[in-house]
Design a protein around this motif. Structure first.
Motif, short mmCIF file in Angstrom:
data_model
loop_
_atom_site.label_atom_id
_atom_site.label_comp_id
_atom_site.label_asym_id
_atom_site.label_seq_id
_atom_site.Cartn_x
_atom_site.Cartn_y
_atom_site.Cartn_z
N GLN A 18 -15.09 3.99 5.41
CA GLN A 18 -15.99 2.98 5.91
C GLN A 18 -17.24 2.93 5.04
O GLN A 18 -17.68 3.94 4.52
CB GLN A 18 -16.37 3.26 7.37
N GLN B 170 0.84 -1.20 0.00
CA GLN B 170 0.00 0.00 0.00
C GLN B 170 0.87 1.24 0.00
O GLN B 170 1.75 1.40 0.84
CB GLN B 170 -0.93 0.01 1.21
N TYR C 167 -10.53 -10.46 6.31
CA TYR C 167 -9.77 -9.48 5.54
C TYR C 167 -9.89 -9.79 4.06
O TYR C 167 -9.87 -10.96 3.64
CB TYR C 167 -8.29 -9.52 5.91
N ALA D 106 -17.33 -2.58 5.53
CA ALA D 106 -15.91 -2.38 5.29
C ALA D 106 -15.42 -1.36 6.30
O ALA D 106 -15.91 -0.23 6.34
CB ALA D 106 -15.66 -1.90 3.86
N SER E 142 -9.55 -8.63 -4.68
CA SER E 142 -10.20 -7.67 -3.78
C SER E 142 -11.21 -6.78 -4.50
O SER E 142 -11.58 -5.73 -3.96
CB SER E 142 -9.17 -6.81 -3.05
N GLU F 148 -8.45 -4.72 3.27
CA GLU F 148 -9.74 -4.21 3.72
C GLU F 148 -10.30 -5.12 4.82
O GLU F 148 -10.42 -6.33 4.63
CB GLU F 148 -10.72 -4.15 2.55
N PRO G 47 -8.21 2.77 -3.83
CA PRO G 47 -9.39 2.98 -2.98
C PRO G 47 -9.82 4.44 -2.95
O PRO G 47 -11.00 4.74 -2.80
CB PRO G 47 -8.92 2.51 -1.60
N THR H 120 -12.09 -0.40 6.86
CA THR H 120 -10.92 0.39 6.47
C THR H 120 -11.40 1.61 5.71
O THR H 120 -12.35 1.54 4.94
CB THR H 120 -9.97 -0.45 5.61
#
Length: 778
Positions: A303, A138, A244, A298, A319, A249, A167, A300
């Motif tokens: 939200q 990330q 996860y 979710a 994902s 996430e 994201p 992370t």
């Protein structure tokens, strides 16, 4: 306020030699004039001293005036005039110099307007020497980025194929298509021109992010992880499960209210934190929990509520999508899929007669699920077919497929059984209790069993009925809810102690050393993040509410808990390497305390240079039955924007016969720059009696399949070229297989060379050769 020099004070009329119109425009924006002019004057003087004197341009003054007037109008148009003004007074002889200085000031203001920032980035793996091989990467930028530009200019070395997901405009998640290679130094780099923000800002230099992967299992130091910090992610009533997604996430299934950092997470369409997919079940405009289902959140940032009336959520390998079961009033369930990002349509793919069926992704677009005692495969188009007819399921339809897709666990007629999905062979596992967990590679199954009144954690091979006992719990302590770490080093568990409650612990798979991670009680459902350094769990309270906790972990060496001679030797050698890496002022004295008596080692070897991290590569006794071990270390210099990564091998001999392990000898190799292009990590050969000879080469990089073939792989037999070779490449394991179907008459020599290249288009820098003697006649 400090007094301004006279030449910076306000004058009512422009100084001699300065254009009146330009003077009036500049008076609209006097801020920062002193520091700009003083700095620019220094630059002009330096340029005049160092450069040749150019010939005067007759048209220069006209062009300069027009340019300055336009730039000044553009610049001052963007700002309102300020109340306080300071003028600029220059003598007649300073006129032209003043114009030149002002032009530089104006250009600098136009190119770097107030508030502009350069692009910087923070990475989850930055400088980490023990990144799990299954970890996603990330990157967090300080500004919203031009996403296509960043991805176009990004690469990973050794070369990796990856999927990029944003994201949000400031966060990029890189998911390697195949596991990283253990014990390897990686570098993520982004070209400066590609690190472009939406505001137009760029990075000041090429972005370089070095990291290393965990050592191989043979080099595990044997310490359970330790707790660094605990964060409260959210709180929920009716929390059912945690899981996860592969990109990190965190997903929560709950039947009641969920509160994030003191604020309730909305579950209604159109809210700032949740936008449910089209077609999601709803009541009065909100995602709601049916009697048998809950809402998937979710947790992370940002939200969001992803789906309602749901059971058994499971994220796809990339994902991108989330699969779950939606229970119906008739007692059946519908398999549905929604995009995790919230953009796209809800898909209803299949139905099952089980009230709580199972589903698992087998790739990014296909799932396997249970219904009516059988297994079925379905793709995202809804096409279904029956698979693995030899597998028998229990009354509840539960199954668990190994990560490598080769084995499957189920409980036909209540008998725990492992099936080989290739041969159909079934292996019962008597004594297994609860739900087992597969190792990341799929070769081992960990489960709880009972022995002599104690609960134990056993490890069994996918094709073996003989388990290996890993952990024995004290009498009266119950074990449950096992979870393998992403790199396979640890197994987390829940220990239930009478009078205390349930706590989370972890056991080192290599040594069996275990520890409770926290004194917190009421803990359940531990799940590892894909990054390996984080373990999330539920902490319940008597009121029925649960806190979702994120536990940050580390596993520093602790000599007091080391198990076995090899672990003690590795711990001492690692202490030396850590001191060599830090190289602080106290390092020489600390290293001296690790040396055995009468051992003299030059200071240049004890502190050989500047390094960023190290690996303990292997260890072995110096002789049979010896209490002296040789530990092989690797000291690593990470890559920078100016230089590639480099490494130095170090051999440390540790004597274990005394009260404490001490270093008896030390030898080092040369500092070696890591070459570009793919490298062969290891190679094996075999020749059968039929004459078929096989070479198996393991690479550190994802190879470009187009470059794999006769143009890059050759084989000679006694100096003569061998034709009709069978050449194949397996991307998931990075293995190149070469087979010659003939009995060798003379020595076989396999040569691999350019144009073989990795997916970054780096060719093999040095040809690789492997020789195999002829098979003796008879």
């Amino acid at each position: 306020m400090a007094e301004f020099p006279s030449w910076l004070r306000r004058r009512n009329t422009p100084p001699d030699g300065v254009d009146p119109e330009l003077w009036e425009i500049l008076e609209l924006d006097p801020s920062g004039r002193a520091q700009h002019l003083l700095g620019t004057a220094d630059k002009i003087q330096a340029a005049v001293r160092s450069g040749p004197r150019p010939q005067p341009d007759p048209s220069y003054r006209a062009h300069l005036r027009a340019s300055l007037m336009e730039e000044a109008r553009l610049h001052t148009r963007a700002r309102p005039p300020r109340r306080r003004r300071f003028g600029l007074a220059l003598g007649t002889g300073m006129g032209l110099a003043g114009l030149a200085m002002l032009s530089l000031v104006l250009v600098s203001v136009v190119v770097l307007p107030p508030g502009a920032r350069s692009v910087t980035v923070q990475a989850s793996v930055q400088g980490n020497p023990r990144v799990p091989v299954t970890q996603a990467i990330q990157l967090s930028f300080n500004l919203p980025m031009v996403e296509a530009s960043v991805v176009h200019g990004l690469k990973i070395d050794p070369a990796l194929s990856f999927q990029a997901r944003w994201p949000d405009p400031k966060t990029l998640v890189l998911a390697p298509r195949h596991d990283l290679v253990a014990n390897v130094s990686y570098v993520v780099s982004i070209a400066r021109y590609a690190a472009k923000a939406q505001s137009g800002a760029t990075a000041l230099s090429n972005i370089v992010i070095p990291f290393g992967t965990v050592p191989t299992s043979s080099t595990a130091l044997g310490y359970p992880p330790s707790l660094v910090a605990v964060d409260r992610v959210a709180a929920a009533t009716g929390a059912e499960s945690l899981s996860y997604a592969p990109d990190g996430e965190l997903l929560l299934l709950a039947t009641g209210q969920v509160v994030d950092q003191g604020s309730q997470l909305p579950a209604s369409p159109g809210s700032t934190s949740a936008t449910p997919p089209a077609g999601a079940p709803s009541t009065a405009g909100a995602l709601t929990a049916a009697p048998a289902g809950g809402v998937i959140y979710a947790l992370t940032s940002p939200q969001a509520a992803l789906a309602g009336n749901a059971l058994g959520p499971v994220a796809s390998p990339d994902s991108q999508n989330l699969a779950y079961w939606a229970p119906t009033t008739s007692g059946t369930a519908t398999l549905e899929v929604v995009p995790i990002g919230g953009q796209g349509q809800l898909l209803s793919l299949a139905s099952s007669g089980y009230a709580v069926p199972q589903a698992a992704w087998i790739n990014d677009s296909e799932l396997i699920y249970s219904s009516e005692g059988h297994l079925f495969e379905v793709n995202l188009d809804g096409q279904t077919l029956s698979v693995f007819p030899f597998v028998k399921l229990g009354a509840n339809g539960y199954f668990s497929i190994a990560p490598d897709g080769q084995s499957l666990f189920s409980e036909p007629a209540g008998v725990p059984t492992v099936y080989n999905l290739s041969s159909g062979a079934a292996q019962p596992l008597p004594g297994l209790q609860g739900i087992p967990t597969w190792s990341p590679a799929g070769a081992l199954l960990a489960y709880v069993a009972e022995q002599d009144g104690h609960q134990v954690i056993d490890l069994a091979g996918a094709s073996s009925a003989q388990p290996h006992q890993l952990l024995v719990a004290p009498a009266g302590v119950g074990l449950s809810q096992l979870a393998y770490s992403p790199d396979g080093s640890y197994i987390a568990y829940v220990a239930e102690t009478p009078g205390t409650g349930s706590q989370v612990g972890a056991v080192d798979v290599a040594t069996g050393t275990s520890a409770l991670l926290s004194t917190r009680t009421g803990m359940s459902q531990p799940v590892w993040s894909p990054f390996g350094s984080e373990l999330s769990a539920l902490e319940s309270s008597p009121s029925g509410a649960s806190d979702i906790l994120s536990m940050q972990l580390s596993n520093p060496p602790q000599a007091s808990s080391a198990g076995g001679l090899a672990a003690r030797a590795i711990a001492t050698a690692s202490q030396l390497a850590q001191l060599q890496v830090t190289a602080g002022p106290t390092a020489p004295a600390a290293i001296a305390g690790l040396l055995a008596p009468n051992v003299s080692i030059p200071a240049s070897q004890l502190l050989p240079g500047s390094f960023d991290r190290f690996y303990a590569v292997s260890s072995a006794p110096t002789s049979a039955g010896s209490e002296s071990y040789q530990v092989d270390l690797e000291l690593v210099q990470d890559a920078t924007a100016a230089s590639p990564a480099a490494y130095m091998q170090e051999q440390v001999t540790v004597a274990l016969g005394g009260a404490s392990p001490l270093i008896a000898a030390l030898s080092q190799g040369q500092l070696t720059t890591l070459p570009t292009g793919p490298l062969v990590l290891n190679a094996t050969t075999s020749t059968g009696t039929s004459g078929a000879t096989t070479f198996l080469l393991q690479f550190d990089s994802d190879l470009d399949p187009v470059t794999v073939g006769p143009q890059s792989v050759t084989l000679t037999d006694g100096g003569q070229a061998v034709s009709n070779l069978q050449i194949s490449y397996q991307p998931s394991t990075r293995q190149l297989t070469v087979t010659a179907n003939q009995l060798p008459a003379g020595p076989l020599v396999l040569t691999v060379s350019a144009p073989l290249a990795d997916v970054n288009h780096n060719p093999l820098s040095v040809p690789y050769q492997l020789s195999l003697p002829a098979v003796p006649a008879g």
